[in-house]
Design a protein around this motif. Structure first.
Motif, PDB file in Angstrom:
ATOM      1  N   ASN A 468     -10.641  -3.975  20.533  1.00 48.96           N
ATOM      2  CA  ASN A 468     -10.329  -3.423  21.852  1.00 48.96           C
ATOM      3  C   ASN A 468      -8.835  -3.553  22.098  1.00 48.96           C
ATOM      4  OD1 ASN A 468     -10.053  -2.923  24.636  1.00 48.96           O
ATOM      5  ND2 ASN A 468     -12.082  -3.751  25.083  1.00 48.96           N
ATOM      6  N   ASN A 469      -8.163  -2.419  22.335  1.00 46.83           N
ATOM      7  CA  ASN A 469      -6.709  -2.474  22.545  1.00 46.83           C
ATOM      8  C   ASN A 469      -6.328  -2.672  24.008  1.00 46.83           C
ATOM      9  OD1 ASN A 469      -7.193   0.017  23.686  1.00 46.83           O
ATOM     10  ND2 ASN A 469      -5.779   1.157  22.355  1.00 46.83           N
ATOM     11  N   GLY A 470      -7.318  -2.844  24.879  1.00 48.60           N
ATOM     12  CA  GLY A 470      -7.034  -3.073  26.287  1.00 48.60           C
ATOM     13  C   GLY A 470      -6.550  -1.848  27.027  1.00 48.60           C
ATOM     14  N   LYS A 471      -6.548  -0.695  26.364  1.00 47.70           N
ATOM     15  CA  LYS A 471      -6.082   0.544  26.987  1.00 47.70           C
ATOM     16  C   LYS A 471      -7.197   1.589  27.020  1.00 47.70           C
ATOM     17  CE  LYS A 471      -1.436  -0.334  25.159  1.00 47.70           C
ATOM     18  NZ  LYS A 471      -0.348   0.161  24.273  1.00 47.70           N
ATOM     19  N   GLY A 472      -8.427   1.095  26.958  1.00 50.54           N
ATOM     20  CA  GLY A 472      -9.566   1.997  27.017  1.00 50.54           C
ATOM     21  C   GLY A 472     -10.114   2.420  25.675  1.00 50.54           C
ATOM     22  N   GLN A 473      -9.482   1.971  24.592  1.00 47.42           N
ATOM     23  CA  GLN A 473      -9.956   2.342  23.263  1.00 47.42           C
ATOM     24  C   GLN A 473     -10.697   1.154  22.638  1.00 47.42           C
ATOM     25  OE1 GLN A 473      -6.965   3.594  20.431  1.00 47.42           O
ATOM     26  NE2 GLN A 473      -8.413   4.923  19.380  1.00 47.42           N
ATOM     27  N   VAL A 474     -11.987   1.359  22.355  1.00 45.39           N
ATOM     28  CA  VAL A 474     -12.830   0.339  21.752  1.00 45.39           C
ATOM     29  C   VAL A 474     -13.426   0.913  20.474  1.00 45.39           C
ATOM     30  CG1 VAL A 474     -14.820  -1.171  22.036  1.00 45.39           C
ATOM     31  CG2 VAL A 474     -13.376  -0.639  24.012  1.00 45.39           C
ATOM     32  N   LEU A 475     -13.173   0.252  19.350  1.00 44.51           N
ATOM     33  CA  LEU A 475     -13.683   0.686  18.049  1.00 44.51           C
ATOM     34  C   LEU A 475     -14.659  -0.356  17.530  1.00 44.51           C
ATOM     35  CD1 LEU A 475     -10.296   1.851  16.459  1.00 44.51           C
ATOM     36  CD2 LEU A 475     -11.963   3.225  17.705  1.00 44.51           C
ATOM     37  N   LYS A 476     -15.804   0.110  16.999  1.00 39.53           N
ATOM     38  CA  LYS A 476     -16.846  -0.808  16.551  1.00 39.53           C
ATOM     39  C   LYS A 476     -17.313  -0.462  15.149  1.00 39.53           C
ATOM     40  CE  LYS A 476     -18.692  -1.492  21.234  1.00 39.53           C
ATOM     41  NZ  LYS A 476     -19.898  -1.410  22.095  1.00 39.53           N
ATOM     42  N   THR A 477     -17.753  -1.475  14.430  1.00 41.00           N
ATOM     43  CA  THR A 477     -18.388  -1.278  13.137  1.00 41.00           C
ATOM     44  C   THR A 477     -19.308  -2.468  12.880  1.00 41.00           C
ATOM     45  OG1 THR A 477     -17.988  -0.719  10.810  1.00 41.00           O
ATOM     46  CG2 THR A 477     -16.589  -2.425  11.770  1.00 41.00           C
ATOM     47  N   VAL A 478     -20.051  -2.435  11.766  1.00 40.28           N
ATOM     48  CA  VAL A 478     -20.916  -3.550  11.377  1.00 40.28           C
ATOM     49  C   VAL A 478     -20.658  -3.887   9.919  1.00 40.28           C
ATOM     50  CG1 VAL A 478     -22.725  -3.038  13.057  1.00 40.28           C
ATOM     51  CG2 VAL A 478     -22.820  -1.990  10.790  1.00 40.28           C
ATOM     52  N   SER A 479     -20.962  -5.108   9.537  1.00 38.86           N
ATOM     53  CA  SER A 479     -20.743  -5.559   8.164  1.00 38.86           C
ATOM     54  C   SER A 479     -21.894  -5.119   7.273  1.00 38.86           C
ATOM     55  CB  SER A 479     -20.599  -7.077   8.123  1.00 38.86           C
ATOM     56  OG  SER A 479     -21.754  -7.698   8.670  1.00 38.86           O
ATOM     57  N   ASN A 480     -21.596  -4.978   5.970  1.00 38.64           N
ATOM     58  CA  ASN A 480     -22.628  -4.575   5.018  1.00 38.64           C
ATOM     59  C   ASN A 480     -23.350  -5.810   4.481  1.00 38.64           C
ATOM     60  OD1 ASN A 480     -20.962  -5.727   3.074  1.00 38.64           O
ATOM     61  ND2 ASN A 480     -20.366  -3.794   2.150  1.00 38.64           N
ATOM     62  N   ALA A 481     -24.160  -5.626   3.437  1.00 35.03           N
ATOM     63  CA  ALA A 481     -24.988  -6.716   2.921  1.00 35.03           C
ATOM     64  C   ALA A 481     -24.154  -7.863   2.363  1.00 35.03           C
ATOM     65  CB  ALA A 481     -25.941  -6.190   1.852  1.00 35.03           C
ATOM     66  N   GLN A 482     -22.925  -7.597   1.952  1.00 38.70           N
ATOM     67  CA  GLN A 482     -22.037  -8.644   1.445  1.00 38.70           C
ATOM     68  C   GLN A 482     -21.186  -9.261   2.556  1.00 38.70           C
ATOM     69  OE1 GLN A 482     -22.200  -5.490  -0.262  1.00 38.70           O
ATOM     70  NE2 GLN A 482     -23.851  -6.505  -1.366  1.00 38.70           N
ATOM     71  N   GLY A 483     -21.385  -8.784   3.797  1.00 40.35           N
ATOM     72  CA  GLY A 483     -20.591  -9.271   4.916  1.00 40.35           C
ATOM     73  C   GLY A 483     -19.275  -8.548   5.090  1.00 40.35           C
ATOM     74  N   ASP A 484     -19.001  -7.528   4.261  1.00 38.79           N
ATOM     75  CA  ASP A 484     -17.727  -6.815   4.317  1.00 38.79           C
ATOM     76  C   ASP A 484     -17.769  -5.691   5.341  1.00 38.79           C
ATOM     77  OD1 ASP A 484     -16.174  -8.035   2.053  1.00 38.79           O
ATOM     78  OD2 ASP A 484     -17.941  -7.364   0.948  1.00 38.79           O
ATOM     79  N   TYR A 485     -16.610  -5.354   5.885  1.00 38.40           N
ATOM     80  CA  TYR A 485     -16.475  -4.216   6.772  1.00 38.40           C
ATOM     81  C   TYR A 485     -15.089  -3.609   6.604  1.00 38.40           C
ATOM     82  CZ  TYR A 485     -13.439  -6.969   9.837  1.00 38.40           C
ATOM     83  OH  TYR A 485     -12.394  -7.718  10.331  1.00 38.40           O
ATOM     84  N   SER A 486     -14.925  -2.378   7.035  1.00 35.24           N
ATOM     85  CA  SER A 486     -13.618  -1.733   7.080  1.00 35.24           C
ATOM     86  C   SER A 486     -13.621  -0.768   8.249  1.00 35.24           C
ATOM     87  CB  SER A 486     -13.315  -0.989   5.772  1.00 35.24           C
ATOM     88  OG  SER A 486     -14.243   0.061   5.569  1.00 35.24           O
ATOM     89  N   LEU A 487     -12.436  -0.545   8.836  1.00 42.26           N
ATOM     90  CA  LEU A 487     -12.353   0.282  10.033  1.00 42.26           C
ATOM     91  C   LEU A 487     -10.973   0.908  10.134  1.00 42.26           C
ATOM     92  CD1 LEU A 487     -13.960   1.029  12.665  1.00 42.26           C
ATOM     93  CD2 LEU A 487     -12.763  -0.876  13.757  1.00 42.26           C
ATOM     94  N   GLY A 488     -10.946   2.239  10.277  1.00 42.47           N
ATOM     95  CA  GLY A 488      -9.685   2.913  10.553  1.00 42.47           C
ATOM     96  C   GLY A 488      -9.228   2.588  11.960  1.00 42.47           C
ATOM     97  N   ILE A 489      -7.928   2.326  12.114  1.00 47.95           N
ATOM     98  CA  ILE A 489      -7.446   1.806  13.383  1.00 47.95           C
ATOM     99  C   ILE A 489      -6.006   2.271  13.596  1.00 47.95           C
ATOM    100  CG2 ILE A 489      -6.431  -0.367  12.569  1.00 47.95           C
ATOM    101  CD1 ILE A 489      -8.042  -1.774  14.804  1.00 47.95           C
ATOM    102  N   ASP A 490      -5.496   2.163  14.792  1.00 50.07           N
ATOM    103  CA  ASP A 490      -4.123   2.565  15.095  1.00 50.07           C
ATOM    104  C   ASP A 490      -3.216   1.343  15.154  1.00 50.07           C
ATOM    105  OD1 ASP A 490      -2.312   4.575  15.492  1.00 50.07           O
ATOM    106  OD2 ASP A 490      -3.416   5.473  17.151  1.00 50.07           O
ATOM    107  N   TYR A 491      -1.890   1.578  15.159  1.00 49.36           N
ATOM    108  CA  TYR A 491      -0.954   0.471  15.334  1.00 49.36           C
ATOM    109  C   TYR A 491      -1.139  -0.151  16.715  1.00 49.36           C
ATOM    110  CZ  TYR A 491       1.437   2.824  11.464  1.00 49.36           C
ATOM    111  OH  TYR A 491       1.734   3.425  10.270  1.00 49.36           O
ATOM    112  N   GLY A 492      -0.725  -1.405  16.849  1.00 50.34           N
ATOM    113  CA  GLY A 492      -0.791  -2.071  18.139  1.00 50.34           C
ATOM    114  C   GLY A 492      -1.521  -3.388  18.051  1.00 50.34           C
ATOM    115  N   THR A 493      -1.757  -3.988  19.206  1.00 54.83           N
ATOM    116  CA  THR A 493      -2.446  -5.271  19.305  1.00 54.83           C
ATOM    117  C   THR A 493      -3.880  -5.039  19.766  1.00 54.83           C
ATOM    118  OG1 THR A 493      -0.402  -6.474  19.792  1.00 54.83           O
ATOM    119  CG2 THR A 493      -2.485  -7.519  20.426  1.00 54.83           C
TER     120      THR A 493
END
Length: 692
Positions: A468-493
């Motif tokens: 959550n970037n605190g500016k209204g943008q919330v991105l979510k994902t879940v981990s796979n069977a190995q516990g790994d995840y990946s997510l496309g995201i923008d610059y910022g905090t």
């Protein structure tokens, strides 16, 4: 609402929802992949690759975890006959590699791959290998009669996940691979080789509660291999369905449907009245409205809307925002105070409304068409039908939807890997059709990580990761069977929140990414919970366990849900401290929320009264669109309040005892609603109680 068509034998179109867009491109990579296998490939199929750039000698490397193309050392080199010396290559999965080396070959399931020339890496791309061996079905055995209201299904196989489906009508898989006659009442995706009827779907793809099994009725079940923990990744390799019958006792009499009549045409009405015969000893009825889906030759009836009432009639309001020009079916369950149930036959009607097609195109910022992008369609003033809640563009980047009612729609792309979410509004008013182009912006960065158990280092499946970037943008994902995840995201905090069922809620953290740091990593080790809160939900009338009760356990910011089994039993993992336990079931008066102080494992008995009065309706915004996750609160003159949440269509039901009640609704970001006052005796109905 999630529909079964996503797991039918026509899977290839939907398989590509998982990750067909190429994973994040390392800005320094000279190698660019231009072709890789689309969809699942059998071990006997050619694997065709093509690329541009790089040195003459290119290797193929793979991993079972996403790594964001960080370094070649994080991928195993495939045991291929030779290095690749041209800009294209075709090979097959080797089945002759010695077992000691087979872990470095392409595995059955999901493989994360890169090309490497020894200097640079390509972006990551998926190769999904489908086993030719179907799961072997175990119990219930074919043709057996059972008396357990929540039987355990078991099977064996070698897939990372399995899709289990139970139908209350016979179905078959044709020689061409299509499904005929399916009427799914319960389905889940699980990494295990057994599941109890009515269990929550671990993948979250199929929410809701399974209906009770009907005495004397025959059911069919089937298990399919699944390679991506999603309905889209279900294999086309299937065993023959098995049948079992449920015969614990004599059922109730069957409700006789009255209106609409079979074969009726309903011309665009916004309110449709359903009625049926009363059944002796029935205390409530559940109405299900089903959409007959037919895609590429496969047929399945999917639940579009359902509601509960103590009366022998109910009204569906907002039908013009829910239906398209299509054929629909409906049926009614009757339930007694003792928990026994019966089910009517199905009836069909045709909903006739002015329609035309909508053409959706997805493109990148340079105008290039994007194939296999997941798209959601929602109509303002209502919701689009089940069929249209989730689909994808074809290999040319287009999605054409026929028979769409005129009106205003939102078109959303939420989970296209490598691209930021995007929602556009379409005013669909032309009888010749409407076209909308969704221009997606590439994610400038990527975050990867692994969620594991601190006890043994094992990856935790289905951990929820939220940025959550605190500016209204919330991105979510879940981990796979190995516990790994990946997510496309923008610059910022970004504030990072990680949760996993049966594990202690970890501290929140944050991640900051700059242009010079386009790849971030957030790992987390979680503690397993020490205690349990278990028990039984019983019927106050019979003192017997109740099947299918929805239970919610809240501890801190973590909320877990479960469904009681055929004996009314339930269990939640817990840690020390304060917690809250809720229970609800259509037609039963909800008990008071239990406030718990947990110093060790607890056992609780919850008692539900089967003579509830039911208040139902819709929570809507100014445009008339149903609002999901609004809170509806009922306060009595004496006693404790009850609360519930609206579903994805804004619909809600409250199950209340006798007496005077004041009911209101609220949702963050919206003004307070009006208030409704009621005085109930036993088993009354107040349908059409809406809040704006």
């Amino acid at each position: 609402m999630k529909a079964f068509y996503s797991l039918k034998r026509v899977i290839p179109v939907y398989l590509l929802l998982i990750s067909i867009c190429l994973f994040f491109q390392n800005s320094l990579a000279a190698l660019q992949v231009t072709q890789f296998p689309q969809g699942m490939r059998k071990t006997t199929s050619d694997i065709n690759l093509a690329w541009v750039g790089g040195a003459d000698r290119v290797h193929v490397r793979c991993s079972i975890s996403p790594h964001g193309a960080v370094s070649a050392a994080q991928y195993d080199s495939l045991h291929l006959p030779s290095q690749l010396a041209s800009a294209s290559y075709a090979f097959k999965v080797s089945t002759t590699i010695p077992a000691a080396y087979r872990e470095t070959d392409l595995r059955n399931g999901y493989n994360y791959c890169v090309l490497s020339d020894g200097v640079s890496l390509s972006s990551e791309f998926p190769i999904v290998i489908e086993s030719s061996v179907a799961p072997v079905l175990g119990t219930p055995a074919n043709g057996v009669a059972i008396s357990d209201a929540s039987p355990v299904f078991s099977w064996s196989g070698q897939a990372p996940f399995y899709t289990l489906v139970v139908s209350d009508e016979p179905f078959r898989i044709t020689d061409s691979g299509t499904v005929e006659g399916l009427s799914a009442i319960w389905q889940i995706i699980t990494p295990n080789t057994s599941a109890r009827f009515g269990d929550k779907d671990p993948s979250g793809l199929f929410p809701g509660t399974a209906p009770p099994l009907i005495s004397g009725k025959t059911y069919n079940w089937l298990v399919l291999n699944n390679y991506g923990n999603s309905g889209a990744a279900t294999s086309s390799v299937a065993p023959n369905p098995r049948a079992f019958s449920y015969s614990p006792a004599s059922p109730l009499a069957v409700p006789i449907l009255i209106a609409p009549n079979s074969g009726d045409t309903i011309k665009g009405l916004d309110k449709i009245d359903f009625s049926w015969s009363q059944v002796d000893d029935a205390v409530n009825y559940k109405v299900e409205l089903l959409e007959e889906n037919l895609i590429n030759g496969s047929q399945a009836d999917v639940i579009l809307w359902k509601a509960t009432t103590p009366s022998s009639y109910i009204s569906l309001e907002g039908a013009s925002g829910l239906f398209r020009r299509y054929q629909y079916k409906w049926r009614v369950y009757a339930t007694s105070a003792t928990g026994s149930a019966s089910l009517s036959v199905k009836r069909s009607f045709f909903y006739d409304i002015t329609v035309s097609k909508i053409l959706i195109k997805c493109q990148d910022s340079e105008g290039k068409n994007l194939a296999y992008i997941p798209v959601k369609v929602k109509r303002l003033g209502g919701n689009s039908s089940a069929l249209l809640q989730s689909s994808s563009t074809n290999n040319e980047g287009s999605l054409e939807i026929q028979n769409m009612a005129l009106g205003t729609y939102t078109i959303s792309v939420e989970n296209a890997d490598g691209y930021l979410p995007k929602t556009d509004t379409l005013i669909h008013s032309s009888l010749s059709g409407s076209t909308v182009t969704i221009a997606l912006s590439p994610a400038k960065a990527k975050v990867i990580g692994r969620i594991v158990s601190i006890k043994n280092g094992a990856g935790i499946l289905n951990s929820s990761i939220e940025f959550n970037n605190g500016k209204g943008q919330v991105l979510k994902t879940v981990s796979n069977a190995q516990g790994d995840y990946s997510l496309g995201i923008d610059y910022g905090t970004w504030a990072v929140k990680i949760q996993a069922n049966a594990y202690a809620n970890p501290r929140d953290t944050s991640l900051t990414l700059y242009a010079a740091q386009a790849l971030g990593r957030v790992d987390r080790s979680l503690y397993g919970l020490d205690y349990s809160v278990s028990g039984k939900v019983i019927n106050s009338f019979t003192q017997q366990g109740i099947y299918g009760v929805e239970l919610r356990f809240t501890q801190g910011s973590q909320i877990s849900t479960a469904t009681s089994d055929g004996k009314g039993a339930f269990s939640f993992p817990a840690t020390s401290g304060e917690a809250f336990l809720n229970a609800s079931s259509p037609g039963y008066v909800a008990p008071k929320e239990e406030k718990l102080q947990i110093l060790g494992s607890l056992v609780k008995t919850l008692v539900l009264d089967p003579n509830a009065s039911i208040v139902s309706g819709t929570i809507r915004d100014d445009a008339g669109t149903g609002l999901a996750n609004a809170t509806i609160r009922a306060v009595p003159d004496a006693g404790f309040p009850r609360e519930t949440q609206s579903n994805g269509q804004g619909y809600y039901e409250l199950n209340l005892g006798s007496g005077a009640w004041r009911i209101s609704a609220q949702k963050n970001g919206y003004s307070k609603s009006d208030i409704h006052d009621f005085v109930f005796e036993s088993s009354q109905a107040a349908g059409g109680t809406h809040f704006n």
